[in-house]
Design an enzyme around this catalytic site. Structure first.
Site, PDB file in Angstrom:
ATOM      1  CG  HIS A 148      -0.385   0.273   2.518  1.00 30.66           C
ATOM      2  ND1 HIS A 148      -0.137  -0.721   3.432  1.00 30.66           N
ATOM      3  CD2 HIS A 148      -0.008   1.429   3.111  1.00 30.66           C
ATOM      4  CE1 HIS A 148       0.365  -0.188   4.534  1.00 30.66           C
ATOM      5  NE2 HIS A 148       0.462   1.117   4.362  1.00 30.66           N
ATOM      6  CG  ASP A 163      -0.102  -4.117   2.761  1.00 27.70           C
ATOM      7  OD1 ASP A 163       0.090  -3.531   1.681  1.00 27.70           O
ATOM      8  OD2 ASP A 163      -0.170  -3.513   3.849  1.00 27.70           O
ATOM      9  CB  SER A 179       3.145   1.533   6.230  1.00 28.60           C
ATOM     10  OG  SER A 179       1.960   1.706   6.946  1.00 28.60           O
TER      11      SER A 179
END
Length: 389
Positions: free
Chosen positions: A123, A157, A236
């Site tokens: 992402h 992801d 992230s």
């Protein structure tokens, strides 16, 4: 009154005849020393002694130069301290900036080998992938590099990037299966663009079923490590490391309070990381093939079902033709209640549990059909092996 009882008019240290006691006999000196001292005399003696001592002390002080001593303390930091681990790990952690026609995004990543391969979240780079944007990797030494996407996988992801460097400071990948609840961990990344941020905490839980959706509608299912180390937007893709400095997870998601709880943004002590054992397998596939696969049973689950368990879609499209589920006798409308003896509460938990395995693994499914409960064993296949009817 006899003169023998008349008190002497001279001080006690002077004899009655005016001579000093220096030459007195020992018995005389003993008698003299036992004579009482009046209160006023004692006070006078104390004052005189104090003045003499003060003058002497001043004389000694003024006759010497005053020296101030400066002490320099060195703090010894153990290699397994937070500071020691951060010093070793931080050089391998990078900041990632993405620019596309739809805007920009930031995240983190880390070197997984010395040839410039970087692991991060899908992402983080997804906008650049779908919109032909640019990805810039910023190193701790201040140098910037344009990166290319080697491969990405929305199901877990994860993504792998590549920059043109040699001798990159790659991190050691640990074993997430050996992680225990309560283990100390450290998260390093670039929350809100603040590169090199270090936070610490513990492993709060394991095997948390976490689902996150991407901007293109792709969903990721993560059998996550939960931590209370502060993780915020921008963390992230960064590493979650143990006390040896080995990576045990890839920071990926956080829980935020809903409007009913005050809509607090940022870290609330609920962060989630992809276990490194899963991330390593996916990264190896992406580097080798540019794509990755995941294990499946061959059935579609109804995410609208509100009962306990995971319900197979109640239509012919719920079962893949020739897949493990069909071969084992699973039918549309069946409700999966356990996988390998672990109770399943909803469809997300079932998907996460299956995807935590490897292609070729055998798993036991417990399911209900009406009032009847059955158990079957199936062999998981790759997601690319079958096509839905």
């Amino acid at each position: 009154m006899s003169s023998e009882n008349t008190p002497p008019s001279t001080p006690w240290w002077i004899s009655a005849d005016g001579s000093s006691l220096t030459g007195a006999t020992p018995s005389q000196r003993r008698r003299a020393s036992k004579r009482p001292v009046s209160f006023n005399v004692a006070i006078a003696m104390a004052v005189v002694a104090g003045l003499i001592g003060g003058i002497a002390g001043k004389s000694i002080t003024t006759s010497q130069n005053t020296r101030l001593i400066s002490v320099s303390n060195t703090i010894e930091r153990k290699p397994d301290s937070i500071a020691g681990i951060a010093a070793r790990v931080s050089p391998a952690v990078v900041s990632i900036s993405v620019t596309s026609s739809t805007g920009g995004d930031t995240g983190s990543g880390f070197f997984i080998n010395s040839n410039g391969y970087i692991m991060t979240n899908n992402h983080v780079v997804q906008a650049a992938a779908v919109d032909n944007g640019t990805i810039t990797v910023n190193l701790v030494n201040g140098k910037n590099y344009e990166a290319k996407i080697v491969g990405r996988d929305s199901s877990y992801d994860l993504a792998v990037l590549k920059i043109e460097v040699t001798d990159a400071p790659a991190l050691t990948l640990g074993d997430s299966d050996k992680v225990q609840v309560g283990d100390n961990v450290i998260a390093i990344g670039s929350p809100l663009g603040l590169a090199g941020t270090v936070t610490s905490g513990i492993v709060s839980a394991k095997n948390r079923a976490v689902t996150s959706g991407g901007g293109t509608g792709e969903s990721s299912f993560i059998n996550a490590i939960q931590t209370d180390a502060a993780i915020n937007p921008g963390n992230s893709g960064g590493p979650l490391v143990d006390q040896s400095g080995a990576v045990i997870g890839v920071n990926s998601a956080i829980a935020s309070l809903s409007a009913s709880y005050g809509s607090q943004a940022g870290s609330i002590g609920l962060g989630f990381a992809i276990p490194i054992n899963q991330a390593r397998k996916t990264a190896d596939q992406l580097i080798k093939n540019g794509t990755a696969t995941y294990p499946i049973v061959g059935m579609s689950l109804d995410n609208r079902y509100t009962g306990i368990g995971a319900k197979v879609v109640d239509s012919p499209a719920g079962i893949l033709a020739g897949g493990p589920a069909e071969k084992a006798g699973i039918k549309p409308g069946d409700i999966i209640t356990a996988i390998d003896g672990v109770n399943i509460n909803n469809s997300d938990e079932a998907i996460v549990m299956i995807r935590s395995h490897n292609v070729g693994d055998r798993v036991t499914l417990t399911f209900k059909r009406g009032s009847v409960t059955k158990k079957i064993t199936v062999t998981l296949v790759a997601s690319t092996a079958y096509t839905k009817k």
